[in-house]
Design an enzyme around this catalytic site. Structure first.
Site, PDB file in Angstrom:
ATOM      1  N   GLN A 251       0.832  -1.193   0.000  1.00 57.69           N
ATOM      2  CA  GLN A 251       0.000   0.000   0.000  1.00 57.69           C
ATOM      3  C   GLN A 251       0.870   1.247   0.000  1.00 57.69           C
ATOM      4  O   GLN A 251       0.656   2.178  -0.773  1.00 57.69           O
ATOM      5  CB  GLN A 251      -0.908  -0.001   1.240  1.00 57.69           C
ATOM      6  CG  GLN A 251      -2.011   1.036   1.180  1.00 57.69           C
ATOM      7  CD  GLN A 251      -2.922   0.795   0.001  1.00 57.69           C
ATOM      8  OE1 GLN A 251      -3.197  -0.339  -0.365  1.00 57.69           O
ATOM      9  NE2 GLN A 251      -3.359   1.849  -0.640  1.00 57.69           N
TER      10      GLN A 251
ATOM     11  N   HIS B  55       2.418   2.905  -3.210  1.00 59.70           N
ATOM     12  CA  HIS B  55       1.584   3.588  -4.206  1.00 59.70           C
ATOM     13  C   HIS B  55       1.846   5.082  -4.236  1.00 59.70           C
ATOM     14  O   HIS B  55       1.856   5.701  -5.288  1.00 59.70           O
ATOM     15  CB  HIS B  55       0.097   3.391  -3.869  1.00 59.70           C
ATOM     16  CG  HIS B  55      -0.510   2.206  -4.549  1.00 59.70           C
ATOM     17  ND1 HIS B  55      -0.604   2.101  -5.903  1.00 59.70           N
ATOM     18  CD2 HIS B  55      -1.052   1.068  -4.050  1.00 59.70           C
ATOM     19  CE1 HIS B  55      -1.182   0.943  -6.221  1.00 59.70           C
ATOM     20  NE2 HIS B  55      -1.452   0.303  -5.121  1.00 59.70           N
TER      21      HIS B  55
ATOM     22  N   GLU C  12     -10.284   1.191   3.117  1.00 56.66           N
ATOM     23  CA  GLU C  12     -10.484   0.771   1.726  1.00 56.66           C
ATOM     24  C   GLU C  12     -10.194  -0.734   1.605  1.00 56.66           C
ATOM     25  O   GLU C  12     -11.003  -1.490   1.082  1.00 56.66           O
ATOM     26  CB  GLU C  12      -9.537   1.581   0.845  1.00 56.66           C
ATOM     27  CG  GLU C  12      -9.628   1.270  -0.621  1.00 56.66           C
ATOM     28  CD  GLU C  12      -8.521   1.958  -1.424  1.00 56.66           C
ATOM     29  OE1 GLU C  12      -7.565   2.505  -0.802  1.00 56.66           O
ATOM     30  OE2 GLU C  12      -8.595   1.923  -2.664  1.00 56.66           O
ATOM     31  N   HIS C  13      -9.018  -1.151   2.094  1.00 56.25           N
ATOM     32  CA  HIS C  13      -8.617  -2.560   2.075  1.00 56.25           C
ATOM     33  C   HIS C  13      -8.453  -3.048   3.508  1.00 56.25           C
ATOM     34  O   HIS C  13      -7.764  -2.388   4.298  1.00 56.25           O
ATOM     35  CB  HIS C  13      -7.255  -2.750   1.394  1.00 56.25           C
ATOM     36  CG  HIS C  13      -7.158  -2.140   0.026  1.00 56.25           C
ATOM     37  ND1 HIS C  13      -6.561  -0.918  -0.207  1.00 56.25           N
ATOM     38  CD2 HIS C  13      -7.573  -2.594  -1.180  1.00 56.25           C
ATOM     39  CE1 HIS C  13      -6.618  -0.645  -1.502  1.00 56.25           C
ATOM     40  NE2 HIS C  13      -7.219  -1.643  -2.127  1.00 56.25           N
TER      41      HIS C  13
ATOM     42  N   ASP D 183      -5.756  -6.655  -6.170  1.00 59.83           N
ATOM     43  CA  ASP D 183      -5.442  -5.593  -7.136  1.00 59.83           C
ATOM     44  C   ASP D 183      -5.464  -6.107  -8.566  1.00 59.83           C
ATOM     45  O   ASP D 183      -5.670  -5.340  -9.509  1.00 59.83           O
ATOM     46  CB  ASP D 183      -4.051  -5.016  -6.853  1.00 59.83           C
ATOM     47  CG  ASP D 183      -4.073  -4.073  -5.672  1.00 59.83           C
ATOM     48  OD1 ASP D 183      -5.159  -3.573  -5.342  1.00 59.83           O
ATOM     49  OD2 ASP D 183      -3.002  -3.846  -5.075  1.00 59.83           O
TER      50      ASP D 183
ATOM     51  N   HIS E  57     -52.550  17.423  -8.824  1.00 62.43           N
ATOM     52  CA  HIS E  57     -52.259  16.044  -8.447  1.00 62.43           C
ATOM     53  C   HIS E  57     -53.541  15.352  -7.980  1.00 62.43           C
ATOM     54  O   HIS E  57     -53.865  14.240  -8.390  1.00 62.43           O
ATOM     55  CB  HIS E  57     -51.239  15.997  -7.303  1.00 62.43           C
ATOM     56  CG  HIS E  57     -49.829  16.277  -7.714  1.00 62.43           C
ATOM     57  ND1 HIS E  57     -49.412  17.497  -8.174  1.00 62.43           N
ATOM     58  CD2 HIS E  57     -48.723  15.477  -7.718  1.00 62.43           C
ATOM     59  CE1 HIS E  57     -48.117  17.443  -8.441  1.00 62.43           C
ATOM     60  NE2 HIS E  57     -47.664  16.230  -8.171  1.00 62.43           N
TER      61      HIS E  57
END
Lengths: 434, 434
Positions: free
Chosen positions: A259, A262, A327-328, A361, A420
């Site tokens: 991670q 990145h 996220e993960h 991934d 209506h």
């Protein structure tokens, strides 16, 4: 050194709250620039695209060369070596199989009042996928965005990918080909998003735009939202690993680093019930950082945002993880299924020590486009659903209208919406006459 | 007079394209004002809320009176007459029954490689619902927003509703009570959205904000998007009616007016294969406009945006409707089910002449929060899904990793993400040792 916290310390709550609130990325405010670029593309179409591509990507295009030709794609794709091609094909097949299971079903039923009710799903007609250029030009992201669109039934799928100095990534083109992409344009930045949203002489507009990008792309997506649909605005990405003392510290260290490598703003968090294990992981991270190719990036991420938390038991770990909404989430524990039951907010869960996040991934099957920056509290990863929309259905019979129409009339009058009410009353009066 | 087009005329395509591109609403640019209000609420919390409410709603509050007490709610709710209460309860029961069918299923399976794959749905923990004050304070919208949230399993559901001069709408409070809303605050505007997104001393923050509002509310929702989830940014609303020559022109006229009476920017479109029917509807609209309570609004909408199109056959009508992608689509034709099969973009379809759109606004069951301004091309109405998120699951076994791990390693290396590759390689090496 990463932040090291013990959940039993008196000041833990303060430190943990600070962790949750920490801003990891200062996006430059490019909104004015982006507004100008979008207006320019809307006003001048291809001419603006060509001028901006010359300026930002140092590439001279013409209306004829904005789009890759079939021959150019074939030539580039032929450069991809066999193993990479096979790996992409395996990944595509697995991603396709997973996403095909997401296709939702239509429904239609008749209720006790006699009303026919239900819904139908239909695909977006045309979608555009932004693929970054340069270092972050990931063929895996092409698969992860394009395959759900094609599984959903999107008829026309266009890719925009900048090619700075004219250099294209053959793997990106191959991934697009494998995924069934219909058109590929060598444009990028806010101008490419504007072209997809509003169209130019050469680029037909689309209805939905997905895919990651830099601050300019993100600002452009935010601006065209409404005119077209967009996926999420991605923030810096994160992993949280919950591990017990029997997990393999080397594996966990590499997972944390996968991670961290990145992006300097990426965040890697370990929560464990073993202080010894925590120390072993930290040592393994340091050791691996010495030789890692992207050690500058991974080292900065680990130093600035890396976090190790020691807890009394794994229930507490799940509780803290839910507050992060990562996220993960990797569960490197003896019984990952039991622990997963306690997770209420996470983009993706990787169960057990044999499931490194990197599998997800590339080849696992689930999507790797996931909610970042704590947004798993309210949003999901990319899926087939992002390229479908639901039309609701309702069909009254005279009997059904007689049963529920008067209530609609009452509510319409209470909201001062006379027409209506009249639209219902006119039909009820007819029924009373019959 | 509305625009009257014949689809066989030579200049029809030009006129129809103009119709699609017409901008019906000029939202004032309030973004700077809203940015200031949000910053103020973030900095000063309750104090800012109280000051802004005094300024905009002419109402003096204290931290203790920001929220309606149970006694206040009970007193107001007791004012609602029996028929309105029964109508709201019927509507709530039908909306609940419909939305319960939307609850998606979790999935988990083992694929041929031996990998466990799937997903799990979990609710958003806390949601906030914006309810406009004054004229557009619709109890039906409270039901339509709150019930899907509660069906999804949202634990904490808060409503914000401005009460200008301290005047609250008892029906709104009753609808909230019936729907199971947990907290009701008498605040509105951008400051209420800011309070829901960031929290104050009295208002706990939520994870998702839905509900309609004016330009300030829309701008605030756009700004807090990312910090929290939001539903769509609603634009001016529209109805499209496809009718054959046997439909009832009076009913269709009232259906068109029921859209027009909402807002001067609303749009009502009729497409028919009978020129005589078209003229009869136009005459019926004019006749009804003479006595309609909201004739000023409905008349302006019909005059400025009303459109009648005569086509050769109903297939052409479906094709044109798909290009409009209307929020509401009524099919007042002999075989509405067959025609519905040809519809690819619409928020909601009302099948047959016995199904006025107003039924869907109140008691049909499907949601009345629908994609406006042609966004049915890429988005859906509000549903239970808006209050759920999906967590993907992946679980490798040693055998599964041996089968697909090498492809992940190859792709990681091709993307220059070495640690990703090493995290897989370390496990594969262990397997080779075993």
């Amino acid at each position: 050194m990463p932040v090291f916290l013990n959940a039993t310390d008196a000041d833990f709550e303060t430190a943990f709250t600070a962790l949750l609130g920490a801003k990891r990325e200062d996006s430059p405010d490019v909104d004015d620039v982006v507004a100008g670029i979008i207006a320019d593309v809307r006003a001048r179409g291809d001419a603006a695209l060509i001028e901006l591509t010359a300026k930002f990507d140092r590439l001279e295009l013409t209306p004829q060369t904005l789009r890759f030709s079939q021959d150019e794609i074939a030539d580039l794709v032929a450069q991809v070596p066999g193993p990479e091609r096979e790996a992409l094909e395996l990944a595509a097949a697995r991603i396709r199989a997973y996403h095909e299971k997401q296709l939702p079903e239509d429904a239609y039923w008749t209720d006790e009042a006699g009303a026919g009710l239900g819904w139908r799903w239909t695909p977006v007609s045309a979608a555009g996928l932004y693929v970054p250029g340069g270092l972050a030009s990931y063929p895996s992201s092409v698969l992860m965005n394009a395959i759900p669109a094609k599984v959903a039934g999107v008829e026309r799928l266009a890719i925009v990918v900048p090619t700075p100095d004219g250099v294209a990534n053959p793997l990106v083109l191959l991934a697009a080909q494998i995924a069934g992409v219909d058109e590929i344009y060598r444009i990028g930045g806010a101008q490419a998003v504007a072209a997809l949203a509003y169209g130019t002489e050469t680029v037909q507009p689309v209805d939905k735009i997905t895919g990651p990008g830099n601050a300019f792309v993100a600002a452009a997506k935010r601006r065209v939202f409404g005119k077209v649909g967009i996926d999420m605005i991605a923030g810096p990405s994160e992993i949280l690993v919950i591990a017990d003392g029997d997990a393999n510290p080397d594996w966990v260290a590499l997972d944390l680093l996968s991670q961290a490598e990145h992006d300097e703003s990426a965040q890697s968090i370990l929560i464990t019930d073993s202080a010894d294990f925590a120390k072993a992981v930290i040592a393994a991270v340091e050791r691996n950082l010495e030789t890692l190719e992207r050690r500058a990036i991974a080292g900065a991420s680990w130093r600035d945002f890396g976090t190790v938390i020691v807890v009394d038991d794994l229930d507490r770990a799940a509780e803290l993880s839910n507050r992060v909404a990562p996220e993960h989430l990797e569960l490197c524990v003896a019984d990952p299924d039991a622990l997963a039951e306690k997770i209420t907010h996470a983009g993706a869960i990787f169960l057990g020590g044999w499931t490194p996040e990197a599998i997800g991934d590339y080849v696992g099957g689930p999507n790797h486009v996931l909610p970042t920056a704590r947004s798993a509290r309210f949003s999901s990863g990319l899926s087939v659903m992002d390229f479908l929309k639901r039309t609701t259905l309702a069909k009254m019979t005279p009997a059904a209208l007689r049963a529920i129409g008067p209530a609609a009339e009452t509510l319409a009058i209470s909201e001062s919406l006379q027409a209506h009410g009249l639209s219902v009353r006119a039909r009820l009066d007819q029924l009373n006459e019959d």
